[in-house]
Each structure stands twice: as structure tokens, then as C-alpha cells.
Design a protein around this motif. Sequence first.
Motif, PDB file in Angstrom:
ATOM      1  N   ASN A   1       0.824  -1.204   0.000  1.00  0.00           N
ATOM      2  CA  ASN A   1       0.000   0.000   0.000  1.00  0.00           C
ATOM      3  C   ASN A   1       0.861   1.259   0.000  1.00  0.00           C
ATOM      4  O   ASN A   1       0.501   2.272  -0.614  1.00  0.00           O
ATOM      5  N   ASN A   2       2.007   1.191   0.672  1.00  0.00           N
ATOM      6  CA  ASN A   2       2.929   2.336   0.660  1.00  0.00           C
ATOM      7  C   ASN A   2       3.459   2.608  -0.744  1.00  0.00           C
ATOM      8  O   ASN A   2       3.605   3.765  -1.160  1.00  0.00           O
ATOM      9  N   ASP A   3       3.754   1.533  -1.487  1.00  0.00           N
ATOM     10  CA  ASP A   3       4.209   1.690  -2.874  1.00  0.00           C
ATOM     11  C   ASP A   3       3.124   2.356  -3.724  1.00  0.00           C
ATOM     12  O   ASP A   3       3.412   3.225  -4.548  1.00  0.00           O
ATOM     13  N   LYS A   4       1.882   1.926  -3.515  1.00  0.00           N
ATOM     14  CA  LYS A   4       0.777   2.486  -4.289  1.00  0.00           C
ATOM     15  C   LYS A   4       0.647   3.992  -4.043  1.00  0.00           C
ATOM     16  O   LYS A   4       0.422   4.767  -4.975  1.00  0.00           O
ATOM     17  N   GLN A   5       0.788   4.384  -2.776  1.00  0.00           N
ATOM     18  CA  GLN A   5       0.691   5.811  -2.438  1.00  0.00           C
ATOM     19  C   GLN A   5       1.886   6.587  -2.973  1.00  0.00           C
ATOM     20  O   GLN A   5       1.745   7.682  -3.512  1.00  0.00           O
ATOM     21  N   LYS A   6       3.075   6.008  -2.845  1.00  0.00           N
ATOM     22  CA  LYS A   6       4.289   6.693  -3.273  1.00  0.00           C
ATOM     23  C   LYS A   6       4.291   6.953  -4.771  1.00  0.00           C
ATOM     24  O   LYS A   6       4.653   8.044  -5.239  1.00  0.00           O
ATOM     25  N   PHE A   7       3.893   5.950  -5.561  1.00  0.00           N
ATOM     26  CA  PHE A   7       3.953   6.069  -7.022  1.00  0.00           C
ATOM     27  C   PHE A   7       2.608   6.461  -7.634  1.00  0.00           C
ATOM     28  O   PHE A   7       2.493   6.577  -8.858  1.00  0.00           O
ATOM     29  N   ASN A   8       1.581   6.632  -6.774  1.00  0.00           N
ATOM     30  CA  ASN A   8       0.245   7.018  -7.235  1.00  0.00           C
ATOM     31  C   ASN A   8      -0.291   6.031  -8.276  1.00  0.00           C
ATOM     32  O   ASN A   8      -0.741   6.410  -9.356  1.00  0.00           O
ATOM     33  N   VAL A   9      -0.226   4.747  -7.946  1.00  0.00           N
ATOM     34  CA  VAL A   9      -0.741   3.692  -8.814  1.00  0.00           C
ATOM     35  C   VAL A   9      -1.632   2.773  -7.986  1.00  0.00           C
ATOM     36  O   VAL A   9      -1.547   2.763  -6.754  1.00  0.00           O
ATOM     37  N   ASP A  10      -2.483   2.026  -8.658  1.00  0.00           N
ATOM     38  CA  ASP A  10      -3.296   1.044  -7.951  1.00  0.00           C
ATOM     39  C   ASP A  10      -3.024  -0.375  -8.445  1.00  0.00           C
ATOM     40  O   ASP A  10      -3.757  -1.311  -8.125  1.00  0.00           O
ATOM     41  N   TYR A  11      -1.981  -0.553  -9.244  1.00  0.00           N
ATOM     42  CA  TYR A  11      -1.580  -1.885  -9.682  1.00  0.00           C
ATOM     43  C   TYR A  11      -0.096  -1.841 -10.045  1.00  0.00           C
ATOM     44  O   TYR A  11       0.524  -0.774 -10.118  1.00  0.00           O
ATOM     45  N   GLY A  12       0.472  -3.020 -10.284  1.00  0.00           N
ATOM     46  CA  GLY A  12       1.873  -3.120 -10.658  1.00  0.00           C
ATOM     47  C   GLY A  12       2.617  -4.086  -9.753  1.00  0.00           C
ATOM     48  O   GLY A  12       2.079  -4.563  -8.739  1.00  0.00           O
TER      49      GLY A  12
ATOM     50  N   SER B   1      -0.176  -7.204 -12.230  1.00  0.00           N
ATOM     51  CA  SER B   1      -0.469  -6.859 -10.836  1.00  0.00           C
ATOM     52  C   SER B   1      -0.148  -8.005  -9.888  1.00  0.00           C
ATOM     53  O   SER B   1      -0.455  -7.924  -8.707  1.00  0.00           O
ATOM     54  N   ASN B   2       0.477  -9.061 -10.405  1.00  0.00           N
ATOM     55  CA  ASN B   2       0.769 -10.229  -9.586  1.00  0.00           C
ATOM     56  C   ASN B   2       2.169 -10.728  -9.911  1.00  0.00           C
ATOM     57  O   ASN B   2       2.444 -11.120 -11.052  1.00  0.00           O
ATOM     58  N   ALA B   3       3.064 -10.694  -8.916  1.00  0.00           N
ATOM     59  CA  ALA B   3       4.467 -11.047  -9.149  1.00  0.00           C
ATOM     60  C   ALA B   3       4.628 -12.498  -9.585  1.00  0.00           C
ATOM     61  O   ALA B   3       5.427 -12.813 -10.476  1.00  0.00           O
ATOM     62  N   GLN B   4       3.868 -13.393  -8.992  1.00  0.00           N
ATOM     63  CA  GLN B   4       3.988 -14.799  -9.341  1.00  0.00           C
ATOM     64  C   GLN B   4       3.571 -15.047 -10.784  1.00  0.00           C
ATOM     65  O   GLN B   4       4.267 -15.739 -11.535  1.00  0.00           O
ATOM     66  N   SER B   5       2.442 -14.461 -11.188  1.00  0.00           N
ATOM     67  CA  SER B   5       1.969 -14.647 -12.564  1.00  0.00           C
ATOM     68  C   SER B   5       2.955 -14.052 -13.563  1.00  0.00           C
ATOM     69  O   SER B   5       3.190 -14.626 -14.630  1.00  0.00           O
ATOM     70  N   ALA B   6       3.534 -12.887 -13.217  1.00  0.00           N
ATOM     71  CA  ALA B   6       4.506 -12.249 -14.109  1.00  0.00           C
ATOM     72  C   ALA B   6       5.736 -13.123 -14.283  1.00  0.00           C
ATOM     73  O   ALA B   6       6.236 -13.309 -15.404  1.00  0.00           O
ATOM     74  N   ALA B   7       6.248 -13.677 -13.189  1.00  0.00           N
ATOM     75  CA  ALA B   7       7.432 -14.542 -13.264  1.00  0.00           C
ATOM     76  C   ALA B   7       7.151 -15.786 -14.089  1.00  0.00           C
ATOM     77  O   ALA B   7       7.986 -16.218 -14.904  1.00  0.00           O
ATOM     78  N   GLU B   8       5.965 -16.364 -13.913  1.00  0.00           N
ATOM     79  CA  GLU B   8       5.612 -17.566 -14.677  1.00  0.00           C
ATOM     80  C   GLU B   8       5.493 -17.250 -16.162  1.00  0.00           C
ATOM     81  O   GLU B   8       5.892 -18.049 -17.017  1.00  0.00           O
ATOM     82  N   TYR B   9       4.929 -16.070 -16.498  1.00  0.00           N
ATOM     83  CA  TYR B   9       4.806 -15.671 -17.899  1.00  0.00           C
ATOM     84  C   TYR B   9       6.169 -15.508 -18.547  1.00  0.00           C
ATOM     85  O   TYR B   9       6.412 -15.985 -19.669  1.00  0.00           O
ATOM     86  N   ILE B  10       7.085 -14.847 -17.850  1.00  0.00           N
ATOM     87  CA  ILE B  10       8.426 -14.627 -18.396  1.00  0.00           C
ATOM     88  C   ILE B  10       9.150 -15.957 -18.593  1.00  0.00           C
ATOM     89  O   ILE B  10       9.805 -16.184 -19.613  1.00  0.00           O
ATOM     90  N   LYS B  11       9.008 -16.856 -17.637  1.00  0.00           N
ATOM     91  CA  LYS B  11       9.635 -18.176 -17.768  1.00  0.00           C
ATOM     92  C   LYS B  11       9.079 -18.941 -18.957  1.00  0.00           C
ATOM     93  O   LYS B  11       9.804 -19.668 -19.643  1.00  0.00           O
ATOM     94  N   SER B  12       7.779 -18.768 -19.209  1.00  0.00           N
ATOM     95  CA  SER B  12       7.151 -19.508 -20.316  1.00  0.00           C
ATOM     96  C   SER B  12       7.680 -19.073 -21.677  1.00  0.00           C
ATOM     97  O   SER B  12       7.571 -19.808 -22.659  1.00  0.00           O
ATOM     98  N   LYS B  13       8.283 -17.882 -21.754  1.00  0.00           N
ATOM     99  CA  LYS B  13       8.809 -17.375 -23.022  1.00  0.00           C
ATOM    100  C   LYS B  13      10.226 -17.860 -23.306  1.00  0.00           C
ATOM    101  O   LYS B  13      10.770 -17.598 -24.386  1.00  0.00           O
ATOM    102  N   GLY B  14      10.828 -18.533 -22.347  1.00  0.00           N
ATOM    103  CA  GLY B  14      12.176 -19.040 -22.559  1.00  0.00           C
ATOM    104  C   GLY B  14      13.177 -17.907 -22.713  1.00  0.00           C
ATOM    105  O   GLY B  14      13.293 -17.027 -21.866  1.00  0.00           O
ATOM    106  N   ASN B  15      13.909 -17.922 -23.840  1.00  0.00           N
ATOM    107  CA  ASN B  15      14.947 -16.914 -24.081  1.00  0.00           C
ATOM    108  C   ASN B  15      14.433 -15.660 -24.785  1.00  0.00           C
ATOM    109  O   ASN B  15      15.203 -14.746 -25.076  1.00  0.00           O
TER     110      ASN B  15
END
Length: 459
Positions: free
Chosen positions: A383-394, A426-440
Motif C-alpha cells: 500500500n505504501n508503494d501504491k501511495q508513493k507512485f500514485n498507482v493502484d496496480y503493478g 499486478s501479480n508477481a507470481q503470474s509475471a514470473a511464470e509468464y516470463i519463464k514460459s517465453k524461454g529466451n
Amino acid sequence: MKRLGSLLLVSLLSGAITLGAYKLFLEPKSNTITTVAPTFSKNVSLGAENIDFTAAADMAVHSVVHVKNVSVRKVYNPIMEFIYGSRGGGMQQEQVGTGSGVIISEDGYIATNNHVIQDATQLEVTLNNNKTYKAKLVGTDSKMDIALLKIDADEKLPYMVFGDSEAIKVGEWVLAVGNPYNLNSTVTAGIVSAKARDLSNSGLQSFIQTDAAVNPGNSGGALVNTRGELIGINTMISSPTGSYAGYSFAVPSNITRKIIEDLMQFGNVQRGILGVEGSELNSAVADNLGVSQTQGFYVAGVTKKSGAEKAGIKEGDIIIKLDDKKVNSFSDLTSYINTKRPDDVINVTVIRDENEKIIPVKLSKKELLVYEANGIEFEDITNNDKQKFNVDYGIKIKSVTNDEYKGYANELEGAIILSIDGKRTSNAQSAAEYIKSKGNQKSQYQLITSNGEIMRAIL
């Protein structure tokens, strides 16, 4: 005529048969949600024509409410835009949406869907006796589409008791109670078609699927068993037209109850995480992995600092049970984990080297986990990150270990990733899995750096 008379007599006799008698629930204390149910006689397998739904329906309709959501949006006039060449400020216009809700305590707590009350500037609840109250929003969980409302009534309200959604069986009769198309107190019947249904294919969702007729306006209403217990919150339908076409879906009561208790006690949802990633097993996946087991969850990776890593769960383990719950799919796994909190301990049964092993695991807090892909460590924003960067996702880049990007570490570390390959993240786990699925293959990132600059990077 004789044949018609015989048929009529059989129909009347069949309709006269009822199933059991129902006892009254004990009144709970204020601000508590009881799951204590009366004792019932053993279920008897009967045809639909021999089951009496009236007692369950009578209990349910008095506990289901009509929810009106008033929101404000800006409307722009294309003619004025053409004349003046600018959209200007636009005109504010009220928009009214409706749905359903379920009273879960005598002092006015109401469970509904997040999408029923989303963006509301004013909430109004109408009871089955036509009394109307202003409602305030206590809290929401957008991921599981649950919201909690509160009304201050001048009387003790009829409420619905939570049932055990884990105990329901496929083929069991259920009732859907709600307000479709603003038709108050509508009751439909059907059976449980499937459990732990994940419509997103992400494994995060776990719905009860039924064939009870549900239409727009039913959202937030009750899915009830034949004893009148709440076993789900009706959430969505599967339809090419927007109206009922055979299947509807509900958030299980065990998950709903846990979310509501979190919102009441903590003000937010406390999510426990096991800390594994992998895939469901079937014959094709088992052959590809070289394992004999065709049911369960294959652990392809263990998250750093998670309860699973600390407890000793390893890559290659096959999870077949959590406590006493069998695990055949990722949604089976997550549906059980979603009923738990950080620091809860569960017994994970795995198959390792063809032997069963029970491993006690203390669940981690989601916000404390770090996910890695391509030499970049990600974590969910606070929540502190959201306030600092004025975002509601990421999501946030915690650190960079890839030598190729070391020269850019100062700009990348601490930056907020808004999108990857044009898709909002908006989800670190999903982002990491997506990047891994792309290989190189490289991905394009849109970021806000720690000093507030927006930049794009290909990593």
C-alpha cells in the motif's frame, strides 16, 4: 380419462412426500458468523419430485436482499466536441446497477460480490419485507469477487448460516436465491455440476458450478443446500447471450467465510501461500515428466523464502493431499489454501521416489515472497508503494542478478512494472511464470523508476 386420473393421483401422492424436519438455528452474538448447524437425519437419495425445497427456500428468501449501486460517470457530448473541438469537462451522470446480497449476521452484515458494488458512490439495501437501508462498505476482495456491507437496522435481522462447501457433492441438490432482473426473492433449483472449477486457467479461482438458473441480478445472492445453509455466493454465468444458458458459478462458502472474517477482524484479506509452482498431472503430462502418477500436482519449482522451501518440499514432488483434502488439480490446491491464513500449518502429502511422505508446512504471507525469472526478482507492491507512485496496480523489481542487466540495476531496482508485453501486471507470481514460459525471448516492460520517471525497457 381413467389413465389421466391415475396419473393425477400418482402426482398428488408424490407431491405429498416430504423429507425430514428442520430445527431452528441458535442466535449468534453480534459480529459473529456461526457455522454450527443443527443435526439432521441421514440424507436419503430421492428424486427431485420427492424432495421438499420449501423449508430451505423459506429460510433463504428472508436472508437474501436486493442491493442497489449508484455510481457517477462522466458523459461527453459528441456534438459539443465537434463545435468546440474539445471534450471539456463532460457532464456527470448517475448510473444505477442492481444485484443481490446475503445477510450473514443479525446485526446487519451482508455478503455480496465485489462487482455488484464496484465504483459505488451510494449503496442501498432492500430487505425481503421491503424495508430499505443505506449500506456502508466494510471491505472487498476483488480477486475472489467478494465484498462485505453493513446496514444499521432497527431490529434483529434474519440471517443465513454458513454450511461446509467442502462437504457438498457433485449431484447434490441446491437452490439459487436472488433478484434477477429486479424480480425480488426468486428461487431456482439445480444440482452441483462440478467443484473447484477454475475459469481463468490460472488456478487462482475455485468455483462451485451448478445448473440452477442464474441471471443478471442474481450476482451476490445465495447458493443454498436443501438444509437452508449457505454454501456459496452466486457470482457469474457462462453464456454467449448474457442470460442463463445452462451453467452458473458460485464462490464456495468456506472461502467466502474466511474472507469476511478477515475483513471484519483485520480490514483486509490475509492470504497464506504454500510457495510452489508446477502443473496438474494427467497421462500426457506424466509421460512427458517420466512419472507414473496421473493425478496430483507436480512441483516444478519452489518459491524462495516460502513455507514450502523451509519445510523441505522439493522440485519433483507430487502433491496428492492437503490435510484430508485430495488434490487432483491446481484449483483443488488453491481452493484449500484460500481458506487458510499466514502461519497456519497444513500437512502436505507428497509422493517422492514412489513413496508417500507427509510434510507439515507453515504457510507464508504473500507479501513476503519473492519470485524470480530471467535473473530479475519480483515482489508484489505494498500500500505504501501504491501511495508513493500514485498507482493502484503493478509489481516491484526487488533486485537484478542477471549480468546482462547489471549496468541498469540502479534504474531497475525498486522500479514498478506496470505492464509486460502490453499486458497490465499486478501479480508477481503470474509475471514470473509468464516470463519463464517465453524461454529466451525478450519482453517489453513499461516501468516507473524509483525517481518517478516512466520508461520502457526490453529485458
